[in-house]
Design an enzyme around this catalytic site. Structure first.
Site, PDB file in Angstrom:
ATOM      1  N   ASP A 315       0.863  -1.173   0.000  1.00  0.00           N
ATOM      2  CA  ASP A 315       0.000   0.000   0.000  1.00  0.00           C
ATOM      3  C   ASP A 315       0.910   1.237   0.000  1.00  0.00           C
ATOM      4  O   ASP A 315       2.146   1.150  -0.014  1.00  0.00           O
ATOM      5  CB  ASP A 315      -0.931  -0.032   1.213  1.00  0.00           C
ATOM      6  CG  ASP A 315      -2.228   0.739   0.970  1.00  0.00           C
ATOM      7  OD1 ASP A 315      -2.254   1.638   0.104  1.00  0.00           O
ATOM      8  OD2 ASP A 315      -3.225   0.455   1.663  1.00  0.00           O
ATOM      9  N   TRP A 316       0.291   2.388   0.042  1.00  0.00           N
ATOM     10  CA  TRP A 316       0.949   3.688  -0.134  1.00  0.00           C
ATOM     11  C   TRP A 316       2.125   3.884   0.841  1.00  0.00           C
ATOM     12  O   TRP A 316       1.949   3.908   2.037  1.00  0.00           O
ATOM     13  CB  TRP A 316      -0.102   4.767   0.075  1.00  0.00           C
ATOM     14  CG  TRP A 316       0.279   6.163  -0.281  1.00  0.00           C
ATOM     15  CD1 TRP A 316       0.881   7.065   0.532  1.00  0.00           C
ATOM     16  CD2 TRP A 316       0.046   6.829  -1.530  1.00  0.00           C
ATOM     17  NE1 TRP A 316       1.040   8.256  -0.122  1.00  0.00           N
ATOM     18  CE2 TRP A 316       0.536   8.149  -1.399  1.00  0.00           C
ATOM     19  CE3 TRP A 316      -0.527   6.445  -2.740  1.00  0.00           C
ATOM     20  CZ2 TRP A 316       0.465   9.083  -2.426  1.00  0.00           C
ATOM     21  CZ3 TRP A 316      -0.605   7.376  -3.764  1.00  0.00           C
ATOM     22  CH2 TRP A 316      -0.113   8.671  -3.603  1.00  0.00           C
TER      23      TRP A 316
END
Length: 765
Positions: A315-316
């Protein structure tokens, strides 16, 4: 619309309408199951030609903003040729994602994807870029795309066929935009309602999560990823992300492995079997180990135990956070090495080139073996081949033709209709007559964002200028339904506007109304901006509810919210309560249809609606949670006491159940047990109804749950009509995780429950 119900609802479980077992519809082999031999040969040949830098580039994912022209006055989706060249040609970046700030037109997406693939075609090996977006409840980031209910609302429909149908639309509109990778579905089990990503879940039950989740993955991928109606799915977030101790996003999780395996792993196991092409990893940490650094979870469990062969993406910004936030890696390079060695294939970096630079150093210093790099790149290239990107990486005319079809709006309305959950109807205040003078009040009355929620044309979903021009508010939908002469309002646009909370104005306006429709709940939010300290509604909303009740006029509460917010203090004063969730593009119309009787509500709760912070007991509670004991003589059996229980939902008609019948009172070995019940619509209105099968293990080596959902079927009954519904169970449907972390079914006595009716049987080896 004719509906074909999905019958593969769990390991060994099938459902049947009437009294016979139906054969499940044939499905193509999931495309992720294996690459073709031709694809494999091409991948290996290409891999041999690649330099270390080219391989690491494939493992790098950047956000669109890195290659966009950020000059003032320039359209936000305009690319900077020099920045694009640096990313795709100099660094060989394998993937891009996201938008800059908001959704763009389908035509603009075509231009953007074309520019990106033109740049990739100029590289030495001409490897296309794979673009990914978060299409959480429809194609989030294309203007005028169709938005459906959030997952929590779809769970309320208990309609797997409907989940399949809306996903096909989402896939079509993503592909029409030139996007072939969708970061969905969310498979986290929503057992912590404080969590800001709760609306993206299918609620607190494992069975609904794995049933809906695997259905959605089939829908995304079953046509074959080269087909212009399919996209690669991404099951997320592996694993336990929703179990944050405080409910705050990206905060620590403390989760015994027995609980992880019982409540959080089955959805991913089912998703892998369904053919998920990719997986995104939990941004948090479990028992002190960040999941991005857990070789046990990423390699031993995900790869070896579940047999997942697809791409693992972060994820980010999560790899660098192993150093900056989790503090388990002493340097940024150590963070990169730790994550890649644990099993990460692609890093959502996403704002700079630190990852490829650091990974190159780590490989050159012997901290990451080349075998691990080749392993990751092989999977990424395989996905690109299966998506047909090497054959044609550009937006496809056949896909573009599938955007924005009129029938998508009909499906959006059907989904919103089926999500609507009627929680209270005291004195049959609903449905309202269409000549009733209605006061529409509350902050949700003129808010479009509060009907759609997160990931709606923008990340947070609050910026209403990007919603389709014909999107309706609750006020507009009610006015359309009964005429302007029958509607009064005290509201204005702007969820937080003081005018929406003016109790004096509400009191004065109520004098001219027969009933008050009070629209409360939550405005849109996504991820960390949605963090809250408790579930209590804002004081100004509570004050508004009390003021409405004080007028003496009947109040119908409409809740547009992503998670259950406490209404306990004023619930007794409400005559009617409709839970509308965040139900997408047609939410307002669906709400009005239910309020005025043009649709008979059939949604049921996918979670236990809590009474207070001290009543956070889930439906599948343990026996000791059922008991309240001060002294032995004071013991009661009401430990599960939510405001509204899991599976609850009212209708404008009534349904009754016959006694449950079993094909046998014993189940042995691999045999199957047929469980039947006849349901009758006793009312004067046609209606849909969900029949749910629960089981209880009376005694087990691990304290058994009081009940577990084992199957559901939604049926449509005419007034006075009866239908026999049959479930078939086998031993796998009764299994649980034991103290040795093995999934087992133990011999003993069991109870099954359907609609308040019960029957017992015994299982033996």
């Amino acid at each position: 619309m004719k509906k074909h119900y999905l019958l593969l609802l769990g390991t060994g479980l099938a459902l049947a309408a009437h009294s016979q077992t139906l054969t499940p519809p044939a499905r193509p082999t999931p495309p992720v199951a294996a690459a073709t031999n031709a694809d494999k040969a091409k991948v290996e040949a290409l891999l041999k030609k690649m330099t270390l830098e080219e391989k690491i580039g494939q493992m790098t994912q950047l956000t669109l903003g890195v290659v966009a022209d950020g000059k003032p006055g320039v359209e936000e989706a305009t690319l900077d040729p020099a920045a694009l060249q640096k990313a795709v040609q100099t660094y060989g970046v394998g993937s891009l994602l996201n938008v800059v700030n908001h959704a763009v037109t389908v035509d603009r997406w075509g231009q953007v994807i074309t520019q990106i693939q033109d740049a990739a075609a100029k590289t030495r090996l001409k490897i296309p870029v794979i673009f990914g977006l978060d299409g959480i409840h429809g194609q989030t980031y294309t203007l005028d795309a169709t938005l459906f209910p959030q997952n929590i609302g779809m769970a309320a429909t208990r309609d797997s066929a409907l989940a399949h149908a809306i996903t096909k639309v989402a896939a079509a509109e993503l592909r029409a935009s030139g996007v072939r990778w969708n970061f969905a579905p969310v498979l986290d089990c929503g057992r912590q309602p404080l969590w800001s990503r709760f609306p993206e879940t299918y609620g607190e039950d494992v069975f609904i999560g794995k049933t809906m989740g695997s259905t959605v993955i089939h829908a995304y991928e079953e046509d074959g990823l080269r087909n212009p109606t399919a996209v690669a799915s991404c099951m997320k977030h592996f694993i336990g992300y929703a179990a944050a101790r405080t409910g705050k996003d990206r905060t620590p999780i403390y989760l015994p492995e027995i609980e992880l395996r019982e409540y959080y792993l089955p959805q991913f196991r089912a998703a892998v079997k369904a053919g998920a092409s990719t997986v995104m990893i939990n941004s948090g940490e479990i028992n002190g180990t960040p999941v991005h650094a857990s070789k046990y979870l990423l390699t031993q469990v995900l790869r070896k135990e579940l047999g997942f062969e697809g791409v693992v993406v972060t994820d980010w910004e999560d790899i660098i956070r192993l150093h900056t936030r989790h503090n388990v890696a002493p340097t940024p390079r150590a963070a990169v090495a730790m994550a890649i060695n644990a099993g990460i294939d692609m890093s959502m970096v996403p704002m700079d080139y630190s990852f490829p630079d650091l990974l190159k150093e780590a490989v050159q210093k012997g901290e990451v073996p080349m075998s691990r790099i080749d392993d990751a790149v092989r999977r990424i290239l395989t996905l690109k081949y299966k998506l047909g990107l090497f054959e044609n990486a550009y937006p496809e005319a056949a896909a573009r033709a599938n955007f924005g079809k009129p029938e998508y709006q009909d499906l959006a309305l059907q989904a919103a209709h089926e999500a609507m959950t009627l929680l209270k109807n005291q004195d049959n205040v609903l449905p309202l007559k269409k000549d009733t003078k209605v006061l529409v009040a509350g902050p949700g009355a003129q808010s479009i964002s509060a009907l759609n929620g997160c990931w709606s044309y923008t990340w947070q979903g609050k910026e209403e200028q990007w919603y389709p021009a014909n999107s309706k508010t609750i006020l507009q939908a009610i006015t359309d339904k009964v005429g302007a002469g029958n509607v009064i309002t005290t509201t204005v646009k702007g969820y937080d506007s003081d005018a929406n909370y003016d109790t004096t104005a509400l009191k004065n306006a109520a004098a001219n109304a027969a009933v008050i429709v009070l629209c409360l709940g939550e405005n849109a939010y996504a991820e960390s901006p949605g963090n809250i300290q408790d579930l209590v509604l804002a004081p100004n909303q509570v004050a508004l509810a009390n003021a409405a009740a004080a007028t003496g006029k009947p109040v119908v509460l409409v809740l547009s919210e992503g998670r259950p917010r406490f209404i306990t203090s004023f619930e007794p004063k409400m005559k009617g309560i409709l839970q509308a969730y965040w139900s997408g593009r047609k939410s307002a119309e669906a709400i009005a249809d239910v309020l005025f009787g043009d649709y008979n509500p059939d949604g049921i709760l996918p979670y236990s609606y809590p009474r207070s912070m001290g009543e956070m007991v889930l439906y599948d509670r343990k026996p000791t949670e059922e008991i309240r004991e001060i002294f032995n003589s004071d013991m009661t059996m009401d430990g599960y006491k939510p405001l509204f229980p899991f599976g609850f939902g009212l209708s404008y008609t009534t349904f009754s159940y016959s006694p449950v019948t079993l094909s046998s009172t014993t189940l042995k070995g691999n045999d199957k047990l047929r469980i039947s019940v006849t349901v009758t619509n006793n009312g004067s209105r046609d209606g849909k109804h969900t029949v749910e099968l629960y089981s209880r293990d009376l005694y087990a080596s691990i304290t058994p749950n009081m009940q577990r959902l084992r199957g559901f079927q939604k049926i449509d009954l005419k007034a006075g009509e009866s239908r026999t519904v049959t479930f078939i169970l086998d031993k796998n449907d009764l299994a649980f995780v034991n103290a040795d972390l093995k999934t087992v079914t133990e011999p003993g006595d069991f109870e099954v429950m359907i609609g308040g009716e019960k029957a017992k049987f015994s299982y033996s080896l």
